[in-house]
Design an enzyme around this catalytic site. Structure first.
Site, PDB file in Angstrom:
ATOM      1  N   HIS A 288       0.862  -1.182   0.000  1.00 25.81           N
ATOM      2  CA  HIS A 288       0.000   0.000   0.000  1.00 25.81           C
ATOM      3  C   HIS A 288       0.897   1.230   0.000  1.00 25.81           C
ATOM      4  O   HIS A 288       1.661   1.460   0.935  1.00 25.81           O
ATOM      5  CB  HIS A 288      -0.919   0.012   1.221  1.00 25.81           C
ATOM      6  CG  HIS A 288      -1.840   1.204   1.247  1.00 25.81           C
ATOM      7  ND1 HIS A 288      -3.094   1.176   0.674  1.00 25.81           N
ATOM      8  CD2 HIS A 288      -1.680   2.457   1.762  1.00 25.81           C
ATOM      9  CE1 HIS A 288      -3.666   2.364   0.833  1.00 25.81           C
ATOM     10  NE2 HIS A 288      -2.827   3.158   1.491  1.00 25.81           N
ATOM     11  N   CYS A 289       0.809   2.026  -1.049  1.00 21.75           N
ATOM     12  CA  CYS A 289       1.688   3.183  -1.211  1.00 21.75           C
ATOM     13  C   CYS A 289       0.975   4.440  -0.723  1.00 21.75           C
ATOM     14  O   CYS A 289      -0.091   4.807  -1.241  1.00 21.75           O
ATOM     15  CB  CYS A 289       2.091   3.340  -2.681  1.00 21.75           C
ATOM     16  SG  CYS A 289       3.219   4.728  -2.964  1.00 21.75           S
TER      17      CYS A 289
END
Length: 409
Positions: A288-289
């Site tokens: 998850h960026c």
């Protein structure tokens, strides 16, 4: 006849609920499902009153109370809009205000620049671990990234281009690079490969609906330690996907239990995983960026890598043009550490400060890009690397830069 007459009142009962009245530009539905008005944003806030009372009486404030106060402020911070007031995400505001202030203060003196430019990454990491620990979505880093791009370009146009060392072709190349970054980010922000539940009859959701549902799930789970933010995302998808979920595997019960997602109520295919921040399963989830406020998965991994590559090339090119303008007759590497007279006037000092800020951001993005290339060469995802480290099944190579999970070749 008397029986028929006695049944008449039953027929008169209305089963349909009355339609909701349309909202005016200053009205909204709050987090409790009640109609409210922006003019009453400072009224009836028991948590805030309690917090002020405890602060005045020098009593400690519980963390849960602080969270409720922030939730209330976030819910009531709205701007008038057609068909109801729109909610403003307060996490996008700090970068817009603090970044120009910090950069201008850092350009006053060399020592101030060292202090400010050193503290900025520390503050960003602190905020990252704070939100990551609470498993919350935040627009802070996306706002910081986009505003940094815009503000660096603005300083370049205002302070560097007028000096006459940058030609039209060079400016056009830099501008095209900026637009390509935005296009790649837009593509990377799209569906990363969300899994659908075959048993669900829900229609496909747009990205804005998915974000809204995710926020609702977060509001339901705030204040409860260890709660996952699946919320109302369960049994939903953003795309009709024939490859969404697989049938129950015929392997061992342990394997079947690992592949089953209790939140989304589906069997995950190989390398898929449930993101506790987005609240939905993603095919071949990498990580998850926070910089795009979305997961990086099967469908947007290439766009994510492309955005990083274009950013690195454009940033290095802009840094080179700026240093060549304010520190003439010196190489780029030498000018970074030795540029006499750069603080003699405010324009060159601000440009030099922005160069060092860009260098820090570029170094961070280069590290992410390098890790992505290493993972691709080893045919592993970042989630698989972190899982191997937690389970102590991976081998660290090259001072920990490379992790051999031993699972995939």
């Amino acid at each position: 006849m008397t029986q028929k007459g006695s049944m008449k009142p039953v027929k008169k009962k209305k089963t349909e609920e009355p339609e909701l009245e349309p909202l005016c530009c200053c009205e909204y539905i709050d987090r409790n499902g009640e109609k409210n008005h922006v003019a009453t944003c400072l009224c009836d806030c028991q948590d805030l009153d309690e917090g002020c009372d405890r602060w005045i009486t020098c009593k400690s404030l519980q963390p849960e109370t602080c969270e409720r106060i922030m939730d209330t402020i976030s819910d009531r911070l709205r701007i008038p809009w057609l068909r109801g007031a729109k909610k403003v995400n307060i996490s996008i505001i700090p970068p817009l205000v603090l970044l120009p202030v910090f950069l201008h203060v850092a350009s006053w003196h060399f020592l101030l620049g060292v202090v400010v430019l050193t503290s900025l990454p520390v503050l960003a990491l602190w905020y990252y671990y704070l939100t990551h620990r609470r498993k919350e979505q935040t627009l802070f880093f996306l706002s910081l990234g986009l505003f940094s791009l815009g503000y660096m370009y603005y300083v370049f146009l205002q302070e560097v281009v007028p000096k006459g060392r940058v030609g039209p072709v060079q400016l056009a190349v830099l501008t095209c690079g900026l637009f390509l970054i935005l296009l790649a980010l837009h593509r990377a922000k799209k569906n990363p490969g969300y899994l659908s539940n075959p048993a669900s009859g829900d229609r496909s959701l747009s990205s804005s609906q998915l974000e809204c549902l995710s926020r609702k799930g977060q509001e339901k789970t705030k204040g409860f330690p260890g709660a996952d933010m699946s919320g109302s995302l369960n049994n939903r998808t953003t795309k009709d996907d024939p490859k969404g979920s697989s049938k129950m595997p015929a392997g061992s019960p342990t394997k079947a239990k690992e592949d089953w997602c209790a939140k989304c109520q589906l069997v995950r295919p190989a390398r898929a995983w449930h993101c506790r921040i987005c609240g939905i399963c993603v095919r071949r989830m990498d990580h998850h960026c926070v910089w795009i406020n979305s997961c990086v998965g099967e469908s947007n991994h290439q766009a994510f890598i492309l955005a990083l590559l274009i950013f690195l090339l454009t940033s290095v090119y802009g840094i080179t043009l700026t240093l060549d303008t304010i520190c003439r007759d010196r190489s780029v590497f030498t000018a970074l550490f030795y540029c006499p007279g750069v603080y003699a006037n405010y324009s060159s000092a601000l440009s030099f400060t922005c160069v060092w800020y860009s260098v820090i951001i570029t170094a961070g993005m280069a590290y992410i890009f390098l890790i992505q290339l290493i993972n691709i060469s080893y045919n592993v995802t970042e989630r698989e690397v972190q899982q191997a480290l937690r389970q102590k099944t991976g081998r660290r190579l090259l001072c920990g830069l490379i992790v051999d999970t031993g699972l995939l070749g």
